[in-house]
Design a protein around this motif. Structure first.
Motif, short mmCIF file in Angstrom:
data_model
loop_
_atom_site.label_atom_id
_atom_site.label_comp_id
_atom_site.label_asym_id
_atom_site.label_seq_id
_atom_site.Cartn_x
_atom_site.Cartn_y
_atom_site.Cartn_z
N GLU A 35 0.80 -1.23 0.00
CA GLU A 35 0.00 0.00 0.00
C GLU A 35 0.83 1.28 0.00
O GLU A 35 0.32 2.33 -0.38
CB GLU A 35 -0.98 -0.02 1.19
CG GLU A 35 -0.37 0.16 2.58
CD GLU A 35 0.29 -1.10 3.16
OE1 GLU A 35 0.30 -2.14 2.49
OE2 GLU A 35 0.82 -1.02 4.28
N ARG A 39 5.99 0.34 3.00
CA ARG A 39 5.72 -1.11 3.00
C ARG A 39 6.61 -1.82 1.98
O ARG A 39 7.14 -2.90 2.24
CB ARG A 39 4.23 -1.32 2.67
CG ARG A 39 3.75 -2.74 2.66
CD ARG A 39 3.71 -3.41 4.00
NE ARG A 39 3.01 -2.65 5.01
CZ ARG A 39 3.19 -2.82 6.32
NH1 ARG A 39 4.02 -3.73 6.77
NH2 ARG A 39 2.55 -2.07 7.19
N ASP A 112 6.12 -4.48 12.81
CA ASP A 112 5.61 -3.11 12.67
C ASP A 112 4.18 -2.83 13.14
O ASP A 112 3.87 -1.72 13.52
CB ASP A 112 5.85 -2.54 11.26
CG ASP A 112 4.89 -2.99 10.17
OD1 ASP A 112 5.20 -3.97 9.48
OD2 ASP A 112 3.83 -2.36 10.02
N ARG A 113 3.29 -3.82 13.08
CA ARG A 113 1.93 -3.60 13.62
C ARG A 113 1.67 -4.59 14.75
O ARG A 113 2.22 -5.69 14.75
CB ARG A 113 0.88 -3.77 12.53
CG ARG A 113 0.99 -2.71 11.46
CD ARG A 113 -0.22 -2.71 10.55
NE ARG A 113 0.00 -1.79 9.45
CZ ARG A 113 -0.84 -1.59 8.46
NH1 ARG A 113 -1.98 -2.26 8.42
NH2 ARG A 113 -0.57 -0.74 7.51
N ARG A 167 -1.73 6.13 16.24
CA ARG A 167 -1.25 7.44 15.76
C ARG A 167 -2.32 8.50 15.97
O ARG A 167 -2.02 9.66 16.19
CB ARG A 167 -0.83 7.34 14.29
CG ARG A 167 0.47 6.59 14.12
CD ARG A 167 0.83 6.34 12.68
NE ARG A 167 2.07 5.54 12.61
CZ ARG A 167 2.54 4.97 11.51
NH1 ARG A 167 1.89 5.11 10.37
NH2 ARG A 167 3.65 4.28 11.55
N ASN A 220 0.42 8.48 7.33
CA ASN A 220 1.67 8.09 6.65
C ASN A 220 1.99 9.09 5.53
O ASN A 220 1.14 9.90 5.11
CB ASN A 220 1.66 6.63 6.16
CG ASN A 220 0.93 6.41 4.84
OD1 ASN A 220 0.17 7.26 4.39
ND2 ASN A 220 1.16 5.26 4.23
N ASP A 248 6.60 8.31 8.61
CA ASP A 248 7.32 7.28 7.84
C ASP A 248 8.73 7.71 7.46
O ASP A 248 9.64 6.92 7.52
CB ASP A 248 6.61 6.84 6.54
CG ASP A 248 5.57 5.74 6.74
OD1 ASP A 248 5.43 5.24 7.87
OD2 ASP A 248 4.88 5.40 5.76
#
Ligand code: AHR
Length: 319
Positions: A35, A39, A112-113, A167, A220, A248
């Motif tokens: 996306e 990424r 990351d998540r 965020r 982002n 980012d």
């Protein structure tokens, strides 16, 4: 004597081959998709790190769907991989498959998540403090507008994903004491450039062609880059008429910052695989339990930090 030496040498050679084969790990990696520029860089760097370490990486692209990730994890378990890396698209719905991995004694590392599941179900998670990232962006805005009234529009990441949730929360914490700053619109742009542009166009239309908007906060950089295009097409100057802060630190946002069209970004390192593989090796080799969370740095960059140089330093690094 010569025959004996020859036999010994060939025995040693086959033992070496056997032991290096035993060391070669097969690791499954379930990636969300592609996306954003960030990424794509994470995917490239994970593949590079695996290659450097002689890891056989089985890569699976979920195309933004949790069901595809769950299928990939089940297939990795069935193949008996040595470990699994997963970047979970959303935070909920992982319990069953993580339990299956645990029962199969396959360690899982989150990249990351984060997930809402019990921490015992995964070995460790490598990522940044996502709430902190949002709060750094919020505090930057508080300092920059210095008491002036400021209406903010927010582009959220993928609904239900940990970066979108955290965020948002972090930014709200960052501006909590500034009564002059208000979030007037907030909608998902799915972490993509195209959706960021589309949603920003609707914000601009709804807010007097953008005249009521003082700042954009995007979860982002890719959404920010799309929104910058929308702001320009609406006849306004991004970075001046509408401040732009995002997260980012991808090369394109430094280019926008160098052109004065974006103001600040908070860095998220795309190399999460390096620390993940290190933790896994220590665990496999000598049973060292990693901490449940391996935190990466979140550095703020503004137009004062030589964005042209930052762009040069990053381009080609997997982005
Ligand atoms: O989970 C990290 C986020 O996912 C990045 O900030 C965003 O660009 C990506 O798509």
């Amino acid at each position: 004597m010569f025959a004996k030496t020859l036999l010994g040498a060939s025995l040693l050679a086959s033992m070496t081959i056997l032991s290096s084969a035993a060391l070669a790990q097969t690791i499954g990696f379930s990636q969300i998709g592609s996306e954003s520029g960030w990424r794509a860089a994470e995917t490239t760097l994970t593949k590079q790190e695996a290659e450097k370490r002689g890891i056989d990486l089985k890569f699976s692209d979920a195309q933004q769907k949790q069901e595809n990730q769950i299928k990939a994890l089940r297939s990795f378990i069935a193949q008996g991989v040595d470990a699994i890396l997963v970047a979970p698209v959303v935070a909920t719905g992982w319990d069953a498959v993580l339990k299956e991995a645990k029962e199969a004694e396959i360690p899982v590392i989150l990249l990351d998540r984060m997930v809402d599941s019990d921490k015992d179900l995964y070995l460790t998670a490598v990522g940044s403090d996502l709430v902190h990232e949002g709060s750094v962006a919020g505090k930057w805005l508080v300092d920059t507008v210095a008491g002036k009234d400021c209406n903010v529009v927010e582009l959220q990441g993928t609904t239900g994903s940990s970066p979108a949730i955290d965020r948002k929360k972090g930014f709200e914490q960052g501006i909590a004491d500034a009564a002059n700053i208000k979030i007037i619109r907030s909608q998902t742009g799915d972490f993509t450039r195209a959706k960021g542009k589309e949603v920003m166009e609707s914000f601009l239309k709804a807010e007097n062609g953008g005249k009521n908007i003082c700042a954009l906060y995007a979860h982002n950089d890719d959404m920010a880059v799309g929104a910058i295009q929308a702001i320009k097409e609406a006849g306004l100057k991004p970075g001046t008429d509408i401040l732009v802060v995002s997260i980012d630190a991808v090369p394109d946002i430094f280019q926008a910052m160098a052109a004065g069209e974006a103001n600040a970004t908070v860095e998220l390192t795309p190399n999460m695989a390096g620390p993940a593989f290190d933790a896994l090796k220590a665990y496999k080799d000598n049973g060292t339990m990693p901490p449940k969370f391996i935190q990466t740095e979140s550095k703020l960059y503004t137009q004062k930090d030589d964005p042209a140089k930052e762009y040069e330093a990053r381009k080609g690094l997997g982005y």
